[in-house]
Design an enzyme around this catalytic site. Structure first.
Site, short mmCIF file in Angstrom:
data_model
loop_
_atom_site.label_atom_id
_atom_site.label_comp_id
_atom_site.label_asym_id
_atom_site.label_seq_id
_atom_site.Cartn_x
_atom_site.Cartn_y
_atom_site.Cartn_z
N CYS A 1 8.43 3.27 -7.92
CA CYS A 1 7.96 2.46 -8.60
C CYS A 1 9.58 1.90 -9.38
O CYS A 1 10.16 2.29 -9.42
CB CYS A 1 7.19 3.69 -10.25
N ARG B 1 11.89 -2.51 -3.26
CA ARG B 1 11.64 -0.68 -3.61
C ARG B 1 9.84 0.01 -3.04
O ARG B 1 9.95 1.14 -2.71
CB ARG B 1 10.99 -0.36 -5.24
N TRP C 1 4.03 2.73 -7.67
CA TRP C 1 3.63 3.64 -5.75
C TRP C 1 2.50 5.20 -6.39
O TRP C 1 3.38 5.84 -6.66
CB TRP C 1 4.98 3.66 -4.94
N ASN D 1 8.31 5.53 -14.34
CA ASN D 1 8.37 6.42 -12.82
C ASN D 1 8.96 7.80 -12.67
O ASN D 1 8.98 8.39 -13.93
CB ASN D 1 9.91 5.93 -12.84
N GLY D 2 7.91 8.28 -11.91
CA GLY D 2 8.09 9.75 -12.05
C GLY D 2 6.65 10.36 -11.54
O GLY D 2 5.77 10.04 -11.66
N GLU E 1 17.48 7.20 15.26
CA GLU E 1 17.18 6.47 14.75
C GLU E 1 17.13 5.24 14.90
O GLU E 1 16.60 4.42 14.08
CB GLU E 1 18.94 6.35 14.00
N LYS F 1 13.66 2.53 13.24
CA LYS F 1 13.88 1.66 12.74
C LYS F 1 12.65 1.13 13.63
O LYS F 1 11.93 0.03 12.76
CB LYS F 1 14.42 1.04 13.34
N GLU G 1 8.73 2.15 12.08
CA GLU G 1 8.72 1.60 10.30
C GLU G 1 9.51 0.22 10.76
O GLU G 1 7.93 -0.09 10.20
CB GLU G 1 10.56 1.61 9.21
N HIS H 1 12.09 17.23 31.13
CA HIS H 1 11.65 19.19 30.20
C HIS H 1 10.05 18.45 29.97
O HIS H 1 9.54 19.23 29.32
CB HIS H 1 12.41 20.06 29.81
N LYS I 1 11.46 2.45 -0.53
CA LYS I 1 12.94 2.47 -0.87
C LYS I 1 13.91 3.49 -1.43
O LYS I 1 14.40 3.86 -0.84
CB LYS I 1 13.61 0.83 -1.47
#
Ligand code: F6R
Length: 611
Positions: free
Chosen positions: A2, A27, A75, A100-101, A484, A488, A491, A507, A606
């Site tokens: 948010c 964000r 969000w 927000n929150g 990583e 990426k 995402e 394995h 974000k």
């Protein structure tokens, strides 16, 4: 996550609010809205599910003009993404709130307020705030007094802003666990959850601290701290990073940020390297004394930042001989942890506001760690403020949701930590510090050379356009780099990707390998190279398509189904930083081929300030 924007000005504020929301788009959000005290003397709002552009379009059709307003990108946490759940939320026609929150006691508040006759029109926790405020306002008659009275009844994390049709010359704001900043203008003032939203209107800011309540009018700002005392907060003039909200010549923020890495790595090293050692004071005045006592390191982080921690474990144990554990914050925070004596607690975070990482730090403080260190990109973040020591990465604002330059600067910070601890504890082998300090100085140039392969990687990305699954392989400190790389790719291209230590292939995952499963490998020239080569043979023998980023001295070349990209030679310890770059470029170009929303991938935010 948010975002909040607010404005009180003589000029029309709606364009400022909408532009502010656009600047917060990075964000991540699912809906957006504005509330304005209009010239007709009413509070009116416009809300839309989807992008800020849709809200702007709706406002172009039915303008809301006024001098006081608040706006929000939401969000979803409580209640699905929908217009009725989008902020601002109203109580009657008098009060509007953005938040927000999370309000944790929202259920109890909701039933209490319903009992008092308030009718709810959304499923959100936020709506409890606005009705509670209305209730207090009726008793107290003043918005600031109402907010002060309501705050003790709100449990959870919030940054919030409220406006009233009865006192239409002010915005009230409160901060507890979610950042807010006041933007100072001439005869006009602003509010936002991130200063980036206000860079268009001012470069002077005042950051609210935990527990602060602020009353913002056109020509004054009054702040009370958590104890109710009237306080002044420092005014900060902001210069750095002004360009970050602009894509420049790049098609996406992510590509811009990938290419910024030589520069921001350079900045992260600035002032921290001596002639042949790392300047331990970079970690703060008490660092030297504390580091001398460190016998273990516990690293906690989320997502990409967790991968940085995984690399650091190889460095701390391999170079500095210091035992290190790494854990994702969402697990650490709920686990009963046995703390070894003299353990340094290290949190890593780009934003410094990630809820799980912050909670882990707060738990750690109760657990008897020696001290806490934050490796963070935001100097004013909660994580930084609440840690004993800090090393700020200098990546500048990162707009693309998928983290790139924040990761490589975190790795640089962690290498500085490894060398600092090793220096102070005397556990580095002779010559290691001078050698690596020299290599670190050369690192920005090496990164520039790796980025020059941009077009080669773009060509390889075409191979992935029709694929649905990919494997990433690495050995040693390159295993987290492979993790990583896989993160990426999934995402931003939505291709399923998994990372394995190359030795694990036989394995189990080898069963997946066929001509439809590209296998991406990072192969620096180190003692594991020969073992890695035989792992790759296993893939080639099964018709798998191999993409290998290999040291130019590794003696690997193209063959049937094998594409080798030669990388500049680099000291093995710094290879994880260098080899991250082609994997970022690969994901980027695959996503561009697939036509996904590179900078704002679906379902992601974000800054994850809720659990
Ligand atoms: C991935 C990504 C996330 C973040 C994670 C932690 O590209 O950006 O995985 O790394 O949400 O965020 P910070 O570092 O802000 O704590």
């Amino acid at each position: 996550m948010c975002g909040i924007v607010g404005a009180v000005a003589e000029r029309s504020i709606t364009p400022i609010l909408v532009e502010g929301l656009k600047r917060l788009e990075y964000r991540g959000y699912d809906s957006a809205g504005v509330a304005v005290f209009t010239q007709s003397g009413q509070l009116q709002r416009c809300r839309r599910v989807g992008k800020v552009a849709e809200l702007a379009q709706a406002l172009a059709g039915e303008p809301l003009n006024g001098h006081l307003g608040i706006a929000h990108t939401r969000w979803a946490t409580h209640g699905a993404p929908s217009e009725r759940n989008a902020h601002p939320h109203f109580s009657g026609e008098e009060l509007a709130v953005v938040h927000n929150g999370i309000i944790e006691n929202h259920e109890e508040l909701r039933s209490r307020l319903q009992g008092l006759g308030y009718v709810f029109s959304s499923d959100t926790d936020t709506e409890t705030i606005v009705h509670l405020l209305q209730h207090k306002l009726q008793q107290l008659g003043d918005l600031a007094a109402a907010l002060k009275a309501a705050i003790p009844e709100l449990h959870g994390a919030y940054g919030l802003a409220v406006i009233s049709a009865k006192q239409p010359d002010r915005i009230l704001a409160a901060r507890s666990g979610s950042p807010l900043v006041i933007g100072l203008g001439l005869g006009e003032n602003f509010l936002a959850s991130d200063q980036l939203a206000l860079r268009q209107v001012t470069d002077r800011f005042m950051y609210l601290e935990e527990g602060d309540i602020a009353e913002i009018r056109r020509d004054s700002v009054q702040i009370w701290d958590a104890s109710g005392q009237s306080v002044q907060r420092e005014q900060v003039q902001y210069h750095e990073g002004a360009e970050a909200a602009d894509k420049g010549a790049y098609r996406h923020f992510m590509l811009k940020e990938i290419h910024e890495q030589p520069k921001v790595v350079q900045r992260t090293l600035e002032g921290r390297l001596g002639t042949d050692h790392v300047l331990v004071q970079a970690f703060g005045p008490q660092a030297e004394e504390l580091f001398a006592k460190v016998r273990n390191v516990q690293i906690v982080a989320c997502g990409t930042s967790y991968h940085a921690g995984m690399v650091a474990r190889y460095w701390l144990e391999g170079l500095a001989g210091i035992p290190c554990q790494v854990e994702v914050a969402s697990e650490f925070r709920y686990r009963k942890v046995v703390v070894q004596p003299d353990t340094l607690f290290v949190s890593i975070s780009q934003s410094g506001e990630t809820a799980d990482t912050l909670a882990a730090l707060r738990n750690a403080k109760e657990l008897g760690y020696l001290a806490s260190l934050a490796i963070c990109n935001v100097g004013i973040s909660s994580l930084v403020r609440e840690s004993d020591l800090t090393l700020l990465t200098q990546a500048g604002p990162e707009i693309g949701v998928a983290s790139t330059k924040a990761f490589t600067t975190q790795l640089v910070g962690l290498m500085l930590l490894t060398l600092s601890l090793g220096q102070v504890r005397g556990t580095l082998e002779a010559g290691v510090a001078p050698e690596l300090v020299e290599e670190l100085r050369r690192l920005p140039t090496r990164l520039g050379e790796a980025l020059a392969m941009d077009k080669t990687v773009e060509k390889i990305a075409e191979l992935f356009a029709e694929k649905h699954h990919t494997l990433f392989l690495g050995r040693g400190a390159q295993y987290p780099v492979a993790m990583e790389g896989a993160l990426k790719l999934k995402e931003i291209s939505y291709i399923h990707a998994e990372a394995y230590p190359a030795g694990e292939l036989k394995h189990g995952p080898l069963a997946l390998v066929d001509s439809d499963m590209p296998v991406v490998t990072v192969a620096p020239n180190n003692e594991l190279l020969e073992k890695l080569k035989s792992n790759l043979q296993e893939v080639a023998a099964r018709g798998g398509q191999l993409i290998v980023f290999a040291d130019q001295q590794a003696g690997m070349s193209n063959g049937a189904g094998t594409h080798v990209v030669n990388m500049p030679h680099i000291h093995d310890a710094l290879a994880p930083i260098l080899y991250t770059l082609p994997l970022q470029l690969l994901s980027y170009y695959v996503a561009v081929f697939k036509g996904t929303d590179v900078d704002q991938p679906r379902n992601l935010a974000k800054s994850v300030t809720v659990e």
